[in-house]
Design a protein around this motif. Structure first.
Motif, PDB file in Angstrom:
ATOM      1  N   LYS A 210       0.864  -1.186   0.000  1.00  0.00           N
ATOM      2  CA  LYS A 210       0.000   0.000   0.000  1.00  0.00           C
ATOM      3  C   LYS A 210       0.897   1.232   0.000  1.00  0.00           C
ATOM      4  CE  LYS A 210      -1.636  -1.341   3.917  1.00  0.00           C
ATOM      5  NZ  LYS A 210      -2.387  -1.526   5.183  1.00  0.00           N
ATOM      6  N   ALA A 212       2.479   4.732  -2.719  1.00  0.00           N
ATOM      7  CA  ALA A 212       2.364   5.737  -3.765  1.00  0.00           C
ATOM      8  C   ALA A 212       3.686   5.860  -4.501  1.00  0.00           C
ATOM      9  CB  ALA A 212       1.969   7.090  -3.159  1.00  0.00           C
ATOM     10  N   CYS A 239      -0.274   7.483   7.025  1.00  0.00           N
ATOM     11  CA  CYS A 239      -1.301   7.045   6.079  1.00  0.00           C
ATOM     12  C   CYS A 239      -1.288   5.538   5.866  1.00  0.00           C
ATOM     13  CB  CYS A 239      -1.129   7.782   4.753  1.00  0.00           C
ATOM     14  SG  CYS A 239      -1.495   9.542   4.865  1.00  0.00           S
ATOM     15  N   THR A 484      -9.664   6.555  -4.136  1.00  0.00           N
ATOM     16  CA  THR A 484     -10.039   5.558  -3.124  1.00  0.00           C
ATOM     17  C   THR A 484     -10.978   4.502  -3.706  1.00  0.00           C
ATOM     18  OG1 THR A 484     -11.741   7.097  -2.297  1.00  0.00           O
ATOM     19  CG2 THR A 484      -9.649   7.014  -1.116  1.00  0.00           C
ATOM     20  N   ILE A 487      -8.298   2.155  -4.856  1.00  0.00           N
ATOM     21  CA  ILE A 487      -7.614   1.492  -3.745  1.00  0.00           C
ATOM     22  C   ILE A 487      -8.493   0.401  -3.138  1.00  0.00           C
ATOM     23  CG2 ILE A 487      -6.779   1.816  -1.379  1.00  0.00           C
ATOM     24  CD1 ILE A 487      -5.746   4.578  -2.272  1.00  0.00           C
ATOM     25  N   TYR A 502      -0.538   4.586  -5.896  1.00  0.00           N
ATOM     26  CA  TYR A 502      -1.142   5.621  -6.735  1.00  0.00           C
ATOM     27  C   TYR A 502      -0.099   6.657  -7.144  1.00  0.00           C
ATOM     28  CZ  TYR A 502      -1.337   8.508  -2.457  1.00  0.00           C
ATOM     29  OH  TYR A 502      -1.012   9.223  -1.326  1.00  0.00           O
ATOM     30  N   GLY A 516      -1.125  13.737  -3.498  1.00  0.00           N
ATOM     31  CA  GLY A 516      -2.051  13.720  -2.367  1.00  0.00           C
ATOM     32  C   GLY A 516      -1.768  14.823  -1.380  1.00  0.00           C
ATOM     33  N   LEU A 526      -7.420  13.874  -0.754  1.00  0.00           N
ATOM     34  CA  LEU A 526      -6.944  12.525  -1.058  1.00  0.00           C
ATOM     35  C   LEU A 526      -6.131  11.936   0.081  1.00  0.00           C
ATOM     36  CD1 LEU A 526      -6.401  10.097  -2.873  1.00  0.00           C
ATOM     37  CD2 LEU A 526      -4.563  11.402  -3.961  1.00  0.00           C
ATOM     38  N   GLN A 527      -5.264  12.743   0.697  1.00  0.00           N
ATOM     39  CA  GLN A 527      -4.390  12.199   1.730  1.00  0.00           C
ATOM     40  C   GLN A 527      -5.199  11.728   2.934  1.00  0.00           C
ATOM     41  OE1 GLN A 527      -1.107  12.402   0.441  1.00  0.00           O
ATOM     42  NE2 GLN A 527      -0.983  10.666   1.809  1.00  0.00           N
ATOM     43  N   VAL A 530      -6.898   8.485   1.801  1.00  0.00           N
ATOM     44  CA  VAL A 530      -5.935   7.388   1.722  1.00  0.00           C
ATOM     45  C   VAL A 530      -5.628   6.830   3.108  1.00  0.00           C
ATOM     46  CG1 VAL A 530      -3.485   6.912   1.289  1.00  0.00           C
ATOM     47  CG2 VAL A 530      -4.867   8.004  -0.471  1.00  0.00           C
ATOM     48  N   TYR A 534      -6.161   2.888   3.499  1.00  0.00           N
ATOM     49  CA  TYR A 534      -5.002   2.028   3.735  1.00  0.00           C
ATOM     50  C   TYR A 534      -4.956   1.483   5.167  1.00  0.00           C
ATOM     51  CZ  TYR A 534      -2.567   3.007  -0.707  1.00  0.00           C
ATOM     52  OH  TYR A 534      -2.196   3.073  -2.029  1.00  0.00           O
TER      53      TYR A 534
END
Length: 717
Positions: A210, A212, A239, A484, A487, A502, A516, A526-527, A530, A534
């Motif tokens: 998981k 980026a 994250c 997401t 994900i 990602y 993110g 996004l962050q 995530v 995750y």
């Protein structure tokens, strides 16, 4: 000296014509063929490729030497390098060995000593004879009751601190120290009923990756401090990430980056620095690359975070999918030679360097193996899926296009208001002036693509009375919901899919991009999304063939007892249907725990725009994960006006904020005094009757007086 007319007909700008002509004239390979390589002049220079400009990065071709240049002198004996290897591991014993390379001025006898710096214990010592010149010194040793190195979320990233000394006459002549993680790493690719697996085993455990894709943290790399690296890696840990991919168009990162990944349990997919172009293969270039690869592999091999060496980014895909042969007018002989140069560089030279100096770590020639749009890309190898964004496909395609390891996919969003104020005057610019492709967005169709997707799922934000801020808010929700969606689909597909990275983790300048979090480390929606997507144990809901499926995904190594609460509600809090059930979550698994046809709980489909389906997972009476599913696109939701009650407390220089609502409050964004502040959560839904408590993640100044809590919600569109 050359005919530029064919280039001018392609509407290239004059500067590009000059550079490409220079390539033709002065940068040919030994065959003297006059073809131009995809990538242009940058492929001939061994410097960061993104400095020539990317669709998220400005062009700074004149960036040159950016690391210290120095001379190193020594006498008698010098240790050149020490590499540590984990041979076999059990719960009671780890067999390791090292290979040290040392240069001696003459033939001489000396003693080598290996010790554990944490406790001062001598692990091994021998008397050896050094010949004049370079010597290879092997040494085997044992660690009893080893504390293994694990990734974030699986276990502790335990490190040993070894010191290797060469002594003569009772005195230490030279020494090398290194922090080492005892662990094994394996890339498993086995044929199965649909293709071939692609997953990592850490210490014998299959780990779902998981994370980026990581790019350089600045256009001007010397500005990146150790503190900057700490913030970036801490964000990855916060994250719930366990892998970052160091992308091949950037740099081999600073030692601080890898040290922090070691300490925090973040595995690194390490590209060699080649991206999106075909490279020459004359003798001088190959020798240069061999030296580069040898140095970098030796520099990084002892880091337990290194999980994979990858030859390049998207070059194989570009050759087979991007029509380079036609675009550059290659003859059959040209094509054969260029591809032969590719295989020589990535399938032979770099592969041999890795096998020679770091045989314990897997090598992968090119990411991805197949380009998106080819069926094989979803059956074996890793996949860069860009049907969403480049292909303009809807986000729902993420649930259908799932490969064995999703190493790249993404969607753009605007950065925080505070970041945009560094390059945009909000007061004097109208919405029409601001909503355009030149708003610090290097992608040629960036704005149009975001706008197209916004009109599909949301609405025309440029009509809003505060268009700039509202467009930013909506673009971030769009990005967060899209990524997401991917994900959660990837995690549900475990073990068919065993990784999701990602594009992209961070930024190198303050602009519009796929990141993110922006250049200044400010989190986009996004962050925050995530961080939840995750989580080690996740509940996720999807609708297929008019049936709701509730999955529970676990990345932990133990069986877990939990309570799953599922309900259907309207936006005012009226429960229409509900069910509670006790479940047992298997370790390292994804399973569908509950299915129900939509028609069995919703009799009147005209009410779909006023309902939501929620799943809550409780572990030890604490809410571990929550999923909320809506039945229509966001723009069609009939949301009530949200009256959010708030309570603020400041203690120990931290803000604590409680928010509650009797009706659904969708995507609540919190800012204080119109200032960006990193919070424990943001852009969240408040379900009817719930109270959400959040706090500031970083201490605030004791002088700050919070005058205004600003809440923005999707309800108030």
């Amino acid at each position: 000296q050359t005919d530029c007319k064919p280039l001018l007909k392609k509407k290239d700008n004059l500067l590009r014509v000059v550079f490409q002509s220079a390539v033709k004239i002065g940068m040919q390979d030994s065959s003297k063929s006059k073809y131009i390589l995809p990538g242009g002049i940058r492929v001939y220079t061994r410097k960061a490729q993104y400095q020539y400009g990317w669709d998220w990065s400005p062009r700074y071709v004149t960036c040159g030497i950016w690391k210290p240049v120095y001379l190193e002198a020594w006498n008698d004996i010098k240790i050149q390098n020490v590499t540590y290897y984990t041979d076999t591991v059990t719960s009671t014993k780890a067999n390791l060995h090292l290979v040290a390379f040392a240069t001696s001025d003459k033939y001489q006898e000396c003693k080598i000593v290996l010790k554990d710096q944490y406790n001062g214990k001598i692990l091994q010592e021998e008397t050896i004879a050094l010949a004049k010149g370079l010597n290879s010194i092997p040494l085997k040793f044992i660690i009893n009751d080893p504390q293994l190195w694990w990734t974030n979320g699986i276990g502790n990233p335990n490190l040993y601190h070894f010191e290797f000394d060469i002594n003569k006459g009772g005195k230490k002549i030279c020494s090398d120290s290194c922090k080492v993680g005892i662990r094994t790493i394996e890339l498993v690719q086995r044929p199965d009923s649909v293709g071939k697996s692609f997953y990592f085993k850490l210490n014998g455990v299959p780990v779902f990756m998981k994370g980026a894709n990581y790019i350089p943290a600045d256009n001007f790399i010397p500005r990146v401090s150790k503190n900057d690296y700490e913030k970036l890696i801490n964000t990855a840990v916060d994250c719930n990430m366990n892998m970052l991919r160091v992308w091949g168009g950037g740099i081999y990162e600073d030692d601080n980056f890898y040290d922090l990944c070691d300490e925090k349990g973040i595995l690194v997919w390490q590209d060699f620095m080649f991206a999106c172009g075909m490279y020459p293969a004359d003798t001088a270039f190959l020798n240069n690359v061999k030296n580069e690869a040898t140095y970098q592999v030796n520099r990084l091999t002892n880091h337990p975070c290194i999980a994979l060496w990858c030859g390049n980014n998207e070059i194989s895909e570009g050759w087979y999918n991007w029509d380079w042969q036609k675009q550059y007018g290659y003859s059959a002989n040209d094509s054969a030679k260029i591809w032969n140069n590719y295989t020589l560089l990535f399938d032979t030279l770099i592969k041999n360097v890795v096998n020679t100096f770091d045989a314990k770590t897997p090598y992968w020639p090119s990411s991805p193996k197949y380009g998106w749009g080819r069926k094989e890309s979803l059956l074996e190898g890793d996949s860069h899926y860009w049907g969403v964004w480049w292909g303009m496909e809807p986000f729902s395609m993420y649930e259908n296009k799932i490969g064995r390891f999703m190493s790249e996919y993404g969607f753009q969003a605007y950065p925080a208001d505070e970041t945009m104020k560094t390059y945009l005057d909000f007061k004097t610019s109208s919405a029409g002036d601001n909503m355009n492709p030149f708003w610090h967005n290097k992608h040629p169709q960036g704005f149009q693509t975001i706008d197209n997707y916004l009109l599909r799922d949301y609405y025309n934000a440029t009509d809003h009375k505060n268009a700039v801020k509202h467009y930013t808010y909506l673009s971030q929700l769009l990005q967060a919901n899209g990524i997401t969606t991917a994900i959660e689909a990837h995690r549900r597909a475990r073990p068919y899919c065993m990784g999701t990275l990602y594009w992209q983790f961070n930024d190198c300048w303050p602009g519009v991009s796929w990141s993110g979090m922006d250049y200044y480390g400010r989190w986009k929606a996004l962050q925050y999304f995530v961080k939840k997507a995750y989580s080690d144990i996740l509940v996720t809901v999807t609708e297929k063939n008019k049936t709701l499926e509730t999955f529970v995904v676990s990345d932990v190594q133990k069986t877990t007892k939990a309570k799953l609460c599922i309900f259907l509600s309207d936006f005012n809090g009226k429960k229409i249907w509900q069910k509670d059930t006790l479940i047992t979550i298997q370790p390292l698994s994804s399973s569908c725990c509950f299915t129900i046809p939509v028609a069995s709980i919703i009799k009147d489909t005209s009410a779909n725009n006023k309902l939501f389906f929620a799943a809550r997972l409780y572990i030890a009476d604490s809410l571990a994960s929550q999923a909320v599913h809506y039945f229509v696109p966001y723009k069609l939701l009939k949301l009530p006006k949200a009256n959010i009650k708030r309570s603020l407390k400041i203690s120990d220089n931290k803000i604590e904020l409680s928010l509650s609502s009797k009706t659904l409050a969708k995507n609540v964004y919190v800012s204080l005094d119109d200032k960006y502040l990193k919070l424990s959560d943001n852009y969240f839904d408040i379900l009817p009757g719930d109270e959400v408590k959040i706090h500031s993640e970083e201490p605030i100044s004791s002088k700050i007086k919070v005058r205004k809590i600003k809440l923005e919600t999707f309800n108030s569109k």
